[in-house]
Design a protein around this motif. Structure first.
Motif, mmCIF file in Angstrom:
data_model
loop_
_atom_site.group_PDB
_atom_site.id
_atom_site.type_symbol
_atom_site.label_atom_id
_atom_site.label_comp_id
_atom_site.label_asym_id
_atom_site.label_seq_id
_atom_site.Cartn_x
_atom_site.Cartn_y
_atom_site.Cartn_z
ATOM 1 N N GLN A 65 0.572 -1.298 0.052
ATOM 2 C CA GLN A 65 0.045 -0.029 -0.009
ATOM 3 C C GLN A 65 0.666 1.258 -0.056
ATOM 4 O O GLN A 65 0.603 2.244 -0.485
ATOM 5 N N THR A 66 2.188 1.390 0.854
ATOM 6 C CA THR A 66 2.705 2.462 0.883
ATOM 7 C C THR A 66 3.297 2.604 -0.586
ATOM 8 O O THR A 66 3.909 3.556 -1.141
ATOM 9 N N LEU A 67 3.842 1.329 -1.329
ATOM 10 C CA LEU A 67 4.298 1.673 -2.585
ATOM 11 C C LEU A 67 3.465 2.051 -3.502
ATOM 12 O O LEU A 67 3.693 3.015 -4.355
ATOM 13 N N LYS A 68 2.226 1.789 -3.620
ATOM 14 C CA LYS A 68 0.896 2.205 -4.361
ATOM 15 C C LYS A 68 0.842 3.754 -4.021
ATOM 16 O O LYS A 68 0.932 4.628 -5.077
ATOM 17 N N LYS A 69 0.826 4.381 -3.002
ATOM 18 C CA LYS A 69 0.912 5.720 -2.385
ATOM 19 C C LYS A 69 2.080 6.449 -2.970
ATOM 20 O O LYS A 69 1.942 7.587 -3.500
ATOM 21 N N TYR A 70 3.221 5.761 -2.853
ATOM 22 C CA TYR A 70 4.434 6.541 -3.448
ATOM 23 C C TYR A 70 4.362 6.606 -4.874
ATOM 24 O O TYR A 70 4.904 7.570 -5.521
ATOM 25 N N LYS A 71 3.828 5.865 -5.735
ATOM 26 C CA LYS A 71 3.833 5.828 -7.083
ATOM 27 C C LYS A 71 2.693 6.880 -7.640
ATOM 28 O O LYS A 71 2.870 7.711 -8.450
ATOM 29 N N GLU A 72 1.623 6.969 -6.603
ATOM 30 C CA GLU A 72 0.591 8.063 -6.901
ATOM 31 C C GLU A 72 1.402 9.575 -6.918
ATOM 32 O O GLU A 72 1.020 9.999 -7.740
ATOM 33 N N SER A 73 2.230 9.639 -5.990
ATOM 34 C CA SER A 73 2.688 11.069 -5.455
ATOM 35 C C SER A 73 3.784 11.315 -6.659
ATOM 36 O O SER A 73 4.212 12.357 -7.083
ATOM 37 N N ILE A 186 4.312 20.663 -6.106
ATOM 38 C CA ILE A 186 5.452 19.968 -6.283
ATOM 39 C C ILE A 186 6.244 19.434 -5.026
ATOM 40 O O ILE A 186 6.712 18.252 -4.859
ATOM 41 N N PHE A 187 6.313 20.511 -4.011
ATOM 42 C CA PHE A 187 6.945 20.121 -2.902
ATOM 43 C C PHE A 187 6.416 19.302 -2.038
ATOM 44 O O PHE A 187 6.893 18.508 -1.301
ATOM 45 N N MET A 188 4.773 19.398 -2.141
ATOM 46 C CA MET A 188 3.986 18.623 -1.452
ATOM 47 C C MET A 188 4.261 17.060 -1.531
ATOM 48 O O MET A 188 4.313 16.121 -1.007
ATOM 49 N N GLU A 189 4.244 16.955 -2.831
ATOM 50 C CA GLU A 189 4.351 15.561 -3.237
ATOM 51 C C GLU A 189 5.629 14.942 -3.347
ATOM 52 O O GLU A 189 5.860 13.734 -2.808
ATOM 53 N N ALA A 190 6.638 15.786 -3.300
ATOM 54 C CA ALA A 190 8.062 15.467 -3.181
ATOM 55 C C ALA A 190 8.161 15.192 -1.565
ATOM 56 O O ALA A 190 8.898 13.902 -1.396
ATOM 57 N N ALA A 191 7.698 15.854 -0.752
ATOM 58 C CA ALA A 191 7.534 15.314 0.695
ATOM 59 C C ALA A 191 6.866 14.216 1.023
ATOM 60 O O ALA A 191 7.484 13.502 1.834
ATOM 61 N N GLN A 192 5.953 14.030 0.137
ATOM 62 C CA GLN A 192 5.254 12.581 0.621
ATOM 63 C C GLN A 192 6.131 11.438 0.041
ATOM 64 O O GLN A 192 6.011 10.399 0.677
ATOM 65 N N MET A 193 6.624 11.658 -1.170
ATOM 66 C CA MET A 193 7.593 10.570 -1.571
ATOM 67 C C MET A 193 8.499 10.293 -0.501
ATOM 68 O O MET A 193 8.873 9.182 -0.365
ATOM 69 N N ALA A 194 9.237 11.388 -0.088
ATOM 70 C CA ALA A 194 10.338 10.995 0.876
ATOM 71 C C ALA A 194 9.796 10.336 2.017
ATOM 72 O O ALA A 194 10.423 9.477 2.860
ATOM 73 N N ARG A 195 8.610 10.834 2.636
ATOM 74 C CA ARG A 195 8.094 10.211 3.783
ATOM 75 C C ARG A 195 7.711 8.629 3.601
ATOM 76 O O ARG A 195 8.280 7.559 4.353
ATOM 77 N N TYR A 196 7.251 8.344 2.443
ATOM 78 C CA TYR A 196 6.955 7.112 2.008
ATOM 79 C C TYR A 196 8.277 6.179 1.940
ATOM 80 O O TYR A 196 8.263 4.893 2.159
#
Length: 276
Positions: A65-73, A186-196
């Motif tokens: 599920q984390t991988l799926k959210k990473y790909k979405e971001s 851009i920064f919001m999604e990049a922060a999400q990717m770093a968190r995942y």
């Protein structure tokens, strides 16, 4: 004042969705599926999934599920970065990027009759197509988040704003609205990717950058420049100068009655929603 109001048939004719937007609406999910199955999957699996080479244990459902959210971001970051570069490339030489009165100068009637570049027109079609496919993607494709209904409402309002501003040729101010939103995301999604990916220090740095750009672009620049311009300058620079009635597209706060189709109130509502 000369009336510029339209009958329902005339307005619907003007506000018909351009075919490039429909093309983008069909192309974006296809491109997304290809990217998620190839590049995003490969990068995400390396950064998000635990190393299972030394064990026979299957990957946990939570990790998938984390991988799926990473790909979405990853996909959204790609979209917002592309739109931001596109918007800058079609507007960096334009005067409206630094002076809001050029959103309207050259417009001699409402809807506006000035020329917009092919690049700006295609950007509008791309943004329109993205949000057209974004609603079914939220429902049928993406991970269901806690703010699901808020995202649906955001997409519906955004799509209406894009279609409406396209139909009345408010595309110059629309380009500015795209920029203040997309560059921030851009920064919001990049922060999400770093968190995942478990990169907490990078996530914190990106989130701080997001907050700074959010306050600068959406809390300050959007209301102080763009919304202020939408509330006043079409009246003083177009309606008053050419003796035309701004309704129903704009509301003269001093003379015209309240009307349902106005750009600025929707932008105000969108800005309040972002604060929320």
């Amino acid at each position: 004042m000369v009336s510029t109001s339209y009958t329902l048939t005339e307005f619907l004719g003007r506000s018909s969705i351009p075919w490039p937007a429909l093309a983008f609406a069909f192309a974006v999910p296809v491109a997304r599926w290809i990217l998620e199955a190839t590049t995003f999957q490969a990068v995400g699996a390396t950064l998000v999934l635990p190393n299972t080479k030394k064990t026979d244990k299957p990957v946990a459902e939570d990790d998938l599920q984390t991988l799926k959210k990473y790909k979405e971001s990853f996909f959204k970051l790609t979209v917002y970065l592309t739109f931001t570069i596109w918007a800058i490339s079609v507007s960096y030489k334009e005067k409206f990027l630094t002076d809001t009165k050029y959103y309207w100068l050259g417009c001699t009637k409402l809807p506006c009759d000035f020329f917009v570049s092919q690049g700006l027109y295609l950007l509008y079609c791309a943004e329109m197509g993205y949000y057209m496919q974004g609603i079914p993607s939220l429902i049928f494709w993406e991970h269901r988040r806690k703010d699901f209904w808020e995202q649906i409402a955001h997409h519906v309002v955004t799509l209406f704003l894009i279609i409406y501003s396209y139909s009345v040729n408010f595309m110059k101010v629309g380009c500015a609205v795209f920029l203040v939103h997309d560059v921030n995301d851009i920064f919001m999604e990049a922060a999400q990717m770093a968190r995942y990916a478990g990169k907490q220090t990078l996530c914190t740095a990106l989130f701080v950058t997001f907050m700074l750009t959010w306050f600068a672009s959406r809390i300050y620049y959007l209301p102080a420049y763009i919304i202020r311009s939408c509330l006043t300058e079409p009246i003083t620079l177009v309606a008053d100068q050419y003796n035309i009635n701004p309704a129903p597209h704009l509301c003269d706060l001093q003379r015209a009655p309240a009307v349902p189709l106005r750009l600025a109130p929707l932008l105000v509502g969108s800005d309040i929603a972002h604060c929320y």
